[in-house]
Design a protein around this motif. Sequence first.
Motif, PDB file in Angstrom:
ATOM      1  N   UNK A 131      40.790  31.514  69.807  1.00  0.00           N
ATOM      2  CA  UNK A 131      40.335  31.657  68.416  1.00  0.00           C
ATOM      3  C   UNK A 131      41.271  32.542  67.584  1.00  0.00           C
ATOM      4  N   UNK A 132      42.358  33.038  68.150  1.00  0.00           N
ATOM      5  CA  UNK A 132      43.339  33.824  67.408  1.00  0.00           C
ATOM      6  C   UNK A 132      43.133  35.325  67.473  1.00  0.00           C
ATOM      7  N   UNK A 133      42.097  35.777  68.120  1.00  0.00           N
ATOM      8  CA  UNK A 133      41.856  37.221  68.241  1.00  0.00           C
ATOM      9  C   UNK A 133      42.665  37.800  69.411  1.00  0.00           C
TER      10      UNK A 133
ATOM     11  N   UNK B  72      41.166  39.217  85.133  1.00  0.00           N
ATOM     12  CA  UNK B  72      40.049  39.071  84.204  1.00  0.00           C
ATOM     13  C   UNK B  72      40.613  39.086  82.795  1.00  0.00           C
ATOM     14  N   UNK B  73      40.116  38.176  81.927  1.00  0.00           N
ATOM     15  CA  UNK B  73      40.521  38.168  80.519  1.00  0.00           C
ATOM     16  C   UNK B  73      39.375  38.766  79.716  1.00  0.00           C
ATOM     17  N   UNK B  74      39.679  39.834  78.943  1.00  0.00           N
ATOM     18  CA  UNK B  74      38.656  40.509  78.142  1.00  0.00           C
ATOM     19  C   UNK B  74      39.099  40.565  76.691  1.00  0.00           C
ATOM     20  N   UNK B  75      38.123  40.691  75.773  1.00  0.00           N
ATOM     21  CA  UNK B  75      38.458  40.845  74.350  1.00  0.00           C
ATOM     22  C   UNK B  75      38.559  42.327  74.033  1.00  0.00           C
TER      23      UNK B  75
END
Length: 142
Positions: free
Chosen positions: A113-115, A131-134
């Motif tokens: 989403x571009x974030x 792990x992929x985190x925001x």
Amino acid sequence: MKKMMIYLLATGIGVFTVVPFQTSLAAHRHRTKEEKREARAERKEARAEKRMAKKTGMPMEMPTTTTTNYNTMWYPQAALPVMEDFIPSNIVSNLKNTYGSNLYDITSMKCRDGSDCYTVRVIQNGVVQTIVVNADGNTVAQ
């Protein structure tokens, strides 16, 4: 001594000038063999410590762990987590609080989403998990 006094009297120097000189010699005390041995042992120990510090790059008086009764050297440890690019400090502290000492690596990337997202590698029991985190620290599905 007698010849020296005759010489002093012949040259015009009085006997009284010799007395303080003689008393200062009498006050001189030689070190005993034990004192010499102790001084030599201290110098030898100081040289050995200096050699060891030069060899290992660390002084001998290093802190010891409280769980052991013997002296152990502390060696430098890796500065974890490894960051491959710029990671904001609030993200790093958030991830450290979440994953603790298991946190190994943080890499920034862009999500779908571009974030901003972060790939985090965690080592648990010798197994590496990715792990992929925001930015909030929540897991993101990739």
